[in-house]
Design a protein around this motif. Structure first.
Motif, PDB file in Angstrom:
ATOM      1  N   ALA A  84     -25.410 -18.975  33.518  1.00 11.91           N
ATOM      2  CA  ALA A  84     -26.146 -19.750  32.511  1.00 11.91           C
ATOM      3  C   ALA A  84     -26.614 -21.103  33.033  1.00 11.91           C
ATOM      4  O   ALA A  84     -27.357 -21.800  32.352  1.00 11.91           O
ATOM      5  CB  ALA A  84     -25.268 -19.943  31.276  1.00 11.91           C
ATOM      6  N   GLY A  85     -26.182 -21.503  34.216  1.00  7.56           N
ATOM      7  CA  GLY A  85     -26.558 -22.802  34.762  1.00  7.56           C
ATOM      8  C   GLY A  85     -25.338 -23.590  35.158  1.00  7.56           C
ATOM      9  O   GLY A  85     -24.309 -23.028  35.546  1.00  7.56           O
ATOM     10  N   LEU A  86     -25.427 -24.901  35.025  1.00  2.75           N
ATOM     11  CA  LEU A  86     -24.363 -25.814  35.441  1.00  2.75           C
ATOM     12  C   LEU A  86     -23.689 -26.447  34.236  1.00  2.75           C
ATOM     13  O   LEU A  86     -24.336 -26.742  33.230  1.00  2.75           O
ATOM     14  CB  LEU A  86     -24.945 -26.914  36.320  1.00  2.75           C
ATOM     15  N   VAL A  87     -22.393 -26.673  34.366  1.00  7.76           N
ATOM     16  CA  VAL A  87     -21.625 -27.396  33.359  1.00  7.76           C
ATOM     17  C   VAL A  87     -20.842 -28.476  34.083  1.00  7.76           C
ATOM     18  O   VAL A  87     -20.172 -28.197  35.089  1.00  7.76           O
ATOM     19  CB  VAL A  87     -20.662 -26.466  32.593  1.00  7.76           C
ATOM     20  N   SER A 117     -26.819 -28.168  32.357  1.00  7.68           N
ATOM     21  CA  SER A 117     -28.111 -28.234  33.021  1.00  7.68           C
ATOM     22  C   SER A 117     -28.479 -26.846  33.518  1.00  7.68           C
ATOM     23  O   SER A 117     -27.628 -26.121  34.042  1.00  7.68           O
ATOM     24  CB  SER A 117     -28.066 -29.205  34.209  1.00  7.68           C
ATOM     25  N   VAL A 118     -29.719 -26.486  33.357  1.00 16.46           N
ATOM     26  CA  VAL A 118     -30.206 -25.216  33.883  1.00 16.46           C
ATOM     27  C   VAL A 118     -30.520 -25.348  35.366  1.00 16.46           C
ATOM     28  O   VAL A 118     -30.280 -24.445  36.149  1.00 16.46           O
ATOM     29  CB  VAL A 118     -31.455 -24.742  33.101  1.00 16.46           C
ATOM     30  N   ASP A 119     -31.019 -26.545  35.769  1.00 17.57           N
ATOM     31  CA  ASP A 119     -31.530 -26.714  37.128  1.00 17.57           C
ATOM     32  C   ASP A 119     -30.856 -27.803  37.952  1.00 17.57           C
ATOM     33  O   ASP A 119     -31.215 -28.017  39.103  1.00 17.57           O
ATOM     34  CB  ASP A 119     -33.029 -26.991  37.073  1.00 17.57           C
ATOM     35  N   GLY A 120     -29.885 -28.534  37.394  1.00 19.92           N
ATOM     36  CA  GLY A 120     -29.231 -29.620  38.103  1.00 19.92           C
ATOM     37  C   GLY A 120     -30.007 -30.922  38.050  1.00 19.92           C
ATOM     38  O   GLY A 120     -29.526 -31.951  38.510  1.00 19.92           O
ATOM     39  N   ILE A 121     -31.201 -30.894  37.485  1.00 16.97           N
ATOM     40  CA  ILE A 121     -32.052 -32.085  37.429  1.00 16.97           C
ATOM     41  C   ILE A 121     -32.089 -32.669  36.027  1.00 16.97           C
ATOM     42  O   ILE A 121     -31.898 -33.863  35.837  1.00 16.97           O
ATOM     43  CB  ILE A 121     -33.471 -31.754  37.933  1.00 16.97           C
ATOM     44  N   LYS A 128     -21.958 -21.746  27.178  1.00 17.49           N
ATOM     45  CA  LYS A 128     -22.173 -23.149  27.477  1.00 17.49           C
ATOM     46  C   LYS A 128     -22.550 -23.959  26.248  1.00 17.49           C
ATOM     47  O   LYS A 128     -22.548 -25.166  26.286  1.00 17.49           O
ATOM     48  CB  LYS A 128     -23.214 -23.321  28.569  1.00 17.49           C
ATOM     49  N   ASP A 129     -22.871 -23.299  25.139  1.00 18.39           N
ATOM     50  CA  ASP A 129     -23.273 -24.000  23.936  1.00 18.39           C
ATOM     51  C   ASP A 129     -22.156 -24.136  22.903  1.00 18.39           C
ATOM     52  O   ASP A 129     -22.327 -24.791  21.897  1.00 18.39           O
ATOM     53  CB  ASP A 129     -24.460 -23.286  23.277  1.00 18.39           C
ATOM     54  N   GLU A 130     -21.022 -23.516  23.147  1.00 15.72           N
ATOM     55  CA  GLU A 130     -19.970 -23.499  22.135  1.00 15.72           C
ATOM     56  C   GLU A 130     -18.625 -23.794  22.769  1.00 15.72           C
ATOM     57  O   GLU A 130     -18.073 -22.968  23.473  1.00 15.72           O
ATOM     58  CB  GLU A 130     -19.935 -22.130  21.465  1.00 15.72           C
ATOM     59  N   LEU A 131     -18.085 -24.988  22.550  1.00 14.74           N
ATOM     60  CA  LEU A 131     -16.761 -25.345  23.077  1.00 14.74           C
ATOM     61  C   LEU A 131     -15.755 -25.336  21.938  1.00 14.74           C
ATOM     62  O   LEU A 131     -15.998 -25.916  20.890  1.00 14.74           O
ATOM     63  CB  LEU A 131     -16.790 -26.712  23.729  1.00 14.74           C
ATOM     64  N   THR A 132     -14.626 -24.702  22.155  1.00 13.83           N
ATOM     65  CA  THR A 132     -13.585 -24.673  21.145  1.00 13.83           C
ATOM     66  C   THR A 132     -12.246 -24.971  21.805  1.00 13.83           C
ATOM     67  O   THR A 132     -12.044 -24.608  22.955  1.00 13.83           O
ATOM     68  CB  THR A 132     -13.497 -23.298  20.451  1.00 13.83           C
TER      69      THR A 132
END
Length: 155
Positions: A78-81, A101-105, A150-154
């Motif tokens: 999914a990218g970077l966390v 981040s999807v791309d690190g930028i 990556k969108d849901e932290l519990t």
């Protein structure tokens, strides 16, 4: 193993105040490093490289990098966390923070949830188990957070 310092490291990784690159991962355009800039305030910072030798600093984004410290970064499908905190750890007045981040930028900070992130620190993160696992501290105790995406932290 033989090591060498990359050319112009002080120019690329320097700046006002103190700079620290504290975690690196293969991802984004090739390699992404994250850390902190401590000058008149404290801001999260990231650098990218296509080859690990030539680096560029990610442009500062006041909406996502302000008043934070990135201490660990991981890469998955999914990218970077990245995880870390906002506030002052030395005064124990900090809150955990998560960036994606999807791309690190281009980085986005996960919205603050006081019940989940208040008064705690996230020190490291990896993809695995249920999706994403972060570890850190909750006062004198260790703490673990898990996320199925990556969108849901519990907790």
């Amino acid at each position: 193993i033989t090591w060498k310092l990359v050319p112009d490291a002080k120019t690329i990784f320097g700046g006002p105040g103190n700079q620290a690159a504290v975690s690196v991962v293969a991802g984004g355009p090739g390699v992404v490093a994250v850390g902190v800039e401590r000058s008149s305030d404290i801001d999260a910072v990231a650098w990218t490289s296509t080859d690990g030798i030539t680096w560029e600093r990610v442009p500062y984004d006041e909406n996502s990098l302000y008043e934070g410290e990135m201490w660990s970064v991981t890469a998955g499908d999914a990218g970077l966390v990245a995880v870390g905190w906002t506030g002052w750890v030395a005064t124990q007045n900090s809150d955990a923070a998560v960036w994606t981040s999807v791309d690190g930028i281009k980085w986005e900070r996960v919205p603050h949830d006081e019940a989940l992130f208040g008064g705690v620190e996230m020190w490291d993160v990896t993809f695995g188990g249920p999706g994403i696992v972060a570890v850190g501290s909750d006062g004198p105790n260790a703490a673990v957070w898990v996320s199925s995406s990556k969108d849901e932290l519990t907790p």
